[in-house]
Design a protein around this motif. Structure first.
Motif, PDB file in Angstrom:
ATOM      1  N   MET A 151       0.914  -0.994   0.002  1.00 29.74           N
ATOM      2  CA  MET A 151       0.009  -0.256   0.087  1.00 29.74           C
ATOM      3  C   MET A 151       0.999   1.118   0.006  1.00 29.74           C
ATOM      4  N   PRO A 152       0.653   1.975  -1.481  1.00 27.13           N
ATOM      5  CA  PRO A 152       1.474   3.096  -1.230  1.00 27.13           C
ATOM      6  C   PRO A 152       1.204   4.412   0.369  1.00 27.13           C
ATOM      7  N   LEU A 153       2.674   4.835   0.317  1.00 30.86           N
ATOM      8  CA  LEU A 153       2.309   5.717   1.807  1.00 30.86           C
ATOM      9  C   LEU A 153       1.722   7.033   1.761  1.00 30.86           C
ATOM     10  N   PRO A 154       0.930   7.914   2.483  1.00 24.60           N
ATOM     11  CA  PRO A 154       0.394   8.705   2.074  1.00 24.60           C
ATOM     12  C   PRO A 154       1.359   9.831   1.806  1.00 24.60           C
ATOM     13  N   ALA A 155       1.527  10.367   0.800  1.00 23.45           N
ATOM     14  CA  ALA A 155       2.713  12.003   0.664  1.00 23.45           C
ATOM     15  C   ALA A 155       1.862  12.834   1.429  1.00 23.45           C
ATOM     16  N   LYS A 156       1.132  13.002   1.772  1.00 25.12           N
ATOM     17  CA  LYS A 156       1.869  14.447   3.439  1.00 25.12           C
ATOM     18  C   LYS A 156       2.070  13.419   4.377  1.00 25.12           C
ATOM     19  N   ALA A 157       1.907  11.905   4.401  1.00 30.46           N
ATOM     20  CA  ALA A 157       2.773  11.485   5.934  1.00 30.46           C
ATOM     21  C   ALA A 157       4.631  11.391   5.703  1.00 30.46           C
ATOM     22  N   PHE A 158       4.604  11.420   4.261  1.00 27.68           N
ATOM     23  CA  PHE A 158       6.303  10.879   3.343  1.00 27.68           C
ATOM     24  C   PHE A 158       6.867  12.636   3.303  1.00 27.68           C
ATOM     25  N   GLN A 159       5.313  13.337   3.417  1.00 29.67           N
ATOM     26  CA  GLN A 159       6.936  15.164   3.619  1.00 29.67           C
ATOM     27  C   GLN A 159       7.042  15.447   4.909  1.00 29.67           C
ATOM     28  N   ARG A 160       6.059  15.016   6.172  1.00 28.95           N
ATOM     29  CA  ARG A 160       6.045  15.500   7.419  1.00 28.95           C
ATOM     30  C   ARG A 160       7.497  13.892   7.548  1.00 28.95           C
ATOM     31  N   TRP A 161       7.314  12.919   7.049  1.00 31.32           N
ATOM     32  CA  TRP A 161       8.240  12.277   8.101  1.00 31.32           C
ATOM     33  C   TRP A 161       9.686  12.485   7.381  1.00 31.32           C
ATOM     34  N   LEU A 162      10.036  13.232   5.961  1.00 32.67           N
ATOM     35  CA  LEU A 162      10.874  13.744   5.219  1.00 32.67           C
ATOM     36  C   LEU A 162      11.626  15.080   5.834  1.00 32.67           C
ATOM     37  N   GLN A 163      10.481  15.692   6.054  1.00 30.97           N
ATOM     38  CA  GLN A 163      10.800  17.078   6.859  1.00 30.97           C
ATOM     39  C   GLN A 163      11.752  16.760   8.367  1.00 30.97           C
ATOM     40  N   GLY A 164      10.977  15.456   8.902  1.00 30.74           N
ATOM     41  CA  GLY A 164      11.791  15.750  10.286  1.00 30.74           C
ATOM     42  C   GLY A 164      12.865  15.008  10.326  1.00 30.74           C
ATOM     43  N   ILE A 165      14.021  14.412   8.890  1.00 23.94           N
ATOM     44  CA  ILE A 165      15.319  13.238   8.588  1.00 23.94           C
ATOM     45  C   ILE A 165      16.186  14.723   8.040  1.00 23.94           C
ATOM     46  N   ALA A 166      15.705  15.111   7.345  1.00 22.37           N
ATOM     47  CA  ALA A 166      15.986  16.173   6.501  1.00 22.37           C
ATOM     48  C   ALA A 166      16.001  17.421   6.464  1.00 22.37           C
ATOM     49  N   PRO A 167      15.805  18.215   7.565  1.00 25.47           N
ATOM     50  CA  PRO A 167      14.952  19.439   7.741  1.00 25.47           C
ATOM     51  C   PRO A 167      15.777  20.240   5.957  1.00 25.47           C
ATOM     52  N   ASP A 168      16.286  20.367   6.474  1.00 33.58           N
ATOM     53  CA  ASP A 168      17.949  21.572   5.537  1.00 33.58           C
ATOM     54  C   ASP A 168      17.557  21.033   4.658  1.00 33.58           C
ATOM     55  N   THR A 169      17.625  19.644   3.711  1.00 33.83           N
ATOM     56  CA  THR A 169      17.611  19.048   2.283  1.00 33.83           C
ATOM     57  C   THR A 169      16.715  19.689   1.193  1.00 33.83           C
ATOM     58  N   THR A 170      17.052  20.242   0.096  1.00 32.92           N
ATOM     59  CA  THR A 170      16.344  20.026  -0.777  1.00 32.92           C
ATOM     60  C   THR A 170      15.982  18.598  -1.467  1.00 32.92           C
ATOM     61  N   THR A 171      14.395  19.308  -2.043  1.00 34.43           N
ATOM     62  CA  THR A 171      13.788  17.990  -2.810  1.00 34.43           C
ATOM     63  C   THR A 171      15.092  17.346  -3.793  1.00 34.43           C
ATOM     64  N   ALA A 172      15.815  17.661  -4.759  1.00 30.65           N
ATOM     65  CA  ALA A 172      16.510  17.590  -5.485  1.00 30.65           C
ATOM     66  C   ALA A 172      17.652  17.124  -4.566  1.00 30.65           C
ATOM     67  N   ASP A 173      17.744  17.431  -3.516  1.00 32.14           N
ATOM     68  CA  ASP A 173      19.425  16.503  -3.112  1.00 32.14           C
ATOM     69  C   ASP A 173      19.219  15.667  -2.344  1.00 32.14           C
ATOM     70  N   VAL A 174      17.833  15.490  -1.875  1.00 29.61           N
ATOM     71  CA  VAL A 174      17.543  13.645  -1.517  1.00 29.61           C
ATOM     72  C   VAL A 174      16.961  12.598  -2.377  1.00 29.61           C
ATOM     73  N   CYS A 175      17.325  13.431  -3.565  1.00 27.25           N
ATOM     74  CA  CYS A 175      16.743  12.647  -4.962  1.00 27.25           C
ATOM     75  C   CYS A 175      17.993  12.069  -5.197  1.00 27.25           C
ATOM     76  N   ARG A 176      19.151  13.442  -5.313  1.00 22.52           N
ATOM     77  CA  ARG A 176      20.385  13.136  -5.348  1.00 22.52           C
ATOM     78  C   ARG A 176      21.219  11.554  -4.486  1.00 22.52           C
ATOM     79  N   ILE A 177      21.256  12.254  -3.201  1.00 27.12           N
ATOM     80  CA  ILE A 177      21.961  11.604  -2.264  1.00 27.12           C
ATOM     81  C   ILE A 177      21.258  10.026  -2.349  1.00 27.12           C
ATOM     82  N   SER A 178      19.552  10.078  -2.466  1.00 29.57           N
ATOM     83  CA  SER A 178      19.963   8.138  -2.840  1.00 29.57           C
ATOM     84  C   SER A 178      19.450   7.657  -3.976  1.00 29.57           C
ATOM     85  N   GLY A 179      19.663   8.717  -4.686  1.00 25.01           N
ATOM     86  CA  GLY A 179      19.629   7.800  -6.198  1.00 25.01           C
ATOM     87  C   GLY A 179      18.440   7.999  -6.662  1.00 25.01           C
TER      88      GLY A 179
END
Length: 245
Positions: free
Chosen positions: A1-29
Motif C-alpha cells: 500500500m503506497p504511503l500518503p504523500a503528506k505523511a511522507f513529507q512530514r517524515w522527510l522534513q523530520g529526517i532532513a529538514p534543511d535538505t532540498t528535494t533535489a538533494d534528497v533525490c541526488r543522495i538517495s539515487g
C-alpha cells in the motif's frame, strides 16, 4: 500500500529538514521525476522511503514504522524462526549443502569445507517463506483479514512477489515477526530486519540430513513443475506464431 504523500513529507522534513528535494533525490539515487510523480499522485512507494532512509543512515524498518500502515514494525524485534531462516536459503545452496554433507575427505571423515550462502532473497523466497510459516489455514486468514482474493494472493506468491502490506498481514496471521516477509520480498535486508549475522547458516546447520534432503527434493520438484509450465507456455506461443504464418 503506497504511503500518503503528506505523511511522507512530514517524515522527510523530520529526517532532513534543511535538505532540498533535489538533494534528497541526488543522495538517495531516486529520479526527481519519479518522486515528483509520486507526490502528485499523493502516494509514495515504500521503496522510496527505504532508499531515502538508507541514504540518510536510518534503518528502513524504523523509517517504515513511522507510517500508520507499518506501525507493527515499531514493536520489539522478534527473531526469525528457524523455518523462516531456512526458507531464505536458495535451492542451489540447499543442494550444495546436501553434497557437502555427503562429501568425505581421504581419511573417510566428513568434509569440513562449507560453501558460503548466497544473499537473500532468492528466486522463490516469497513462496518458500509463506509455505514455511503456513499451518494450513494461513492463506485463508490473510484473505479474510485483507480482503484479497485467494487466487490473487497465490498469483503474487507464484510470481515471487508480495506487496509490503500483504507481507505484514501474512506475518501477523502467522504469528511471526513482522519483518520476515519484507526480507523475503527483497524490500529490506536481513541485517536491517535485525536478523543475527550467520543466522541462516546456523539454521541450516541444525537441519538433520533427512530433513535437508527432503527439503532440497521438494524445491527441485517445484522447480521442475515451474519449468514444465514455462516449456508448455512457450510451445503454445510458438504454435500461435506458426498459425499466424
Amino acid at each position: 500500500m503506497p504511503l500518503p504523500a503528506k505523511a511522507f513529507q512530514r517524515w522527510l522534513q523530520g529526517i532532513a529538514p534543511d535538505t532540498t528535494t533535489a538533494d534528497v533525490c541526488r543522495i538517495s539515487g531516486i529520479k526527481r521525476t519519479t518522486l515528483a510523480q509520486q507526490l502528485v499522485r499523493g502516494k509514495v512507494a515504500e521503496t522510496t522511503v527505504v532508499s531515502i532512509s538508507r541514504a540518510f543512515n536510518i534503518n528502513p524498518v524504523n523509517a517504515l514504522a513511522a507510517f500508520d500502515a507499518f506501525q507493527e514494525l515499531a514493536g520489539p524485534v522478534l527473531p526469525p524462526t528457524t523455518c523462516e531462516l531456512v526458507s531464505q536459503i536458495s535451492t542451489p545452496d540447499l543442494l550444495r549443502a546436501v553434497l557437502a554433507r555427503a562429501a568425505v575427505d581421504p581419511a573417510g571423515q566428513p568434509s569440513a569445507e562449507r560453501p558460503a550462502l548466497s544473499p537473500a532473497p532468492h528466486a522463490t523466497s516469497v513462496k518458500a517463506w509463506v509455505e514455511a510459516i503456513d499451518d494450513g489455514e494461513l492463506r485463508h486468514r490473510v484473505s479474510v483479514a485483507t480482503g484479497i482474493a485467494p487466487q490473487n494472493y497465490s498469483a503474487q506468491l507464484t510470481a515471487n512477489r508480495l506487496s509490503p502490506e500483504l507481507a505484514i498481514a501474512t506475518s501477523q496471521a502467522a504469528g511471526v515477526g513482522p519483518a520476515g516477509g519484507l526480507v523475503a520480498s527483497g524490500l529490506i535486508t536481513e541485517a536491517e530486519a535485525g536478523w543475527p549475522p550467520g543466522a541462516r547458516q546456523a539454521a541450516l546447520d541444525t537441519l538433520p540430513d533427512g530433513d535437508l534432503t527432503t527439503l532440497a527434493g521438494e524445491r527441485l520438484q517445484a522447480l521442475g513443475k515451474a519449468l514444465r509450465r514455462q516449456e508448455h507456455d512457450q510451445e503454445q506461443t510458438n504454435k500461435i506464431w506458426e498459425n499466424l504464418g
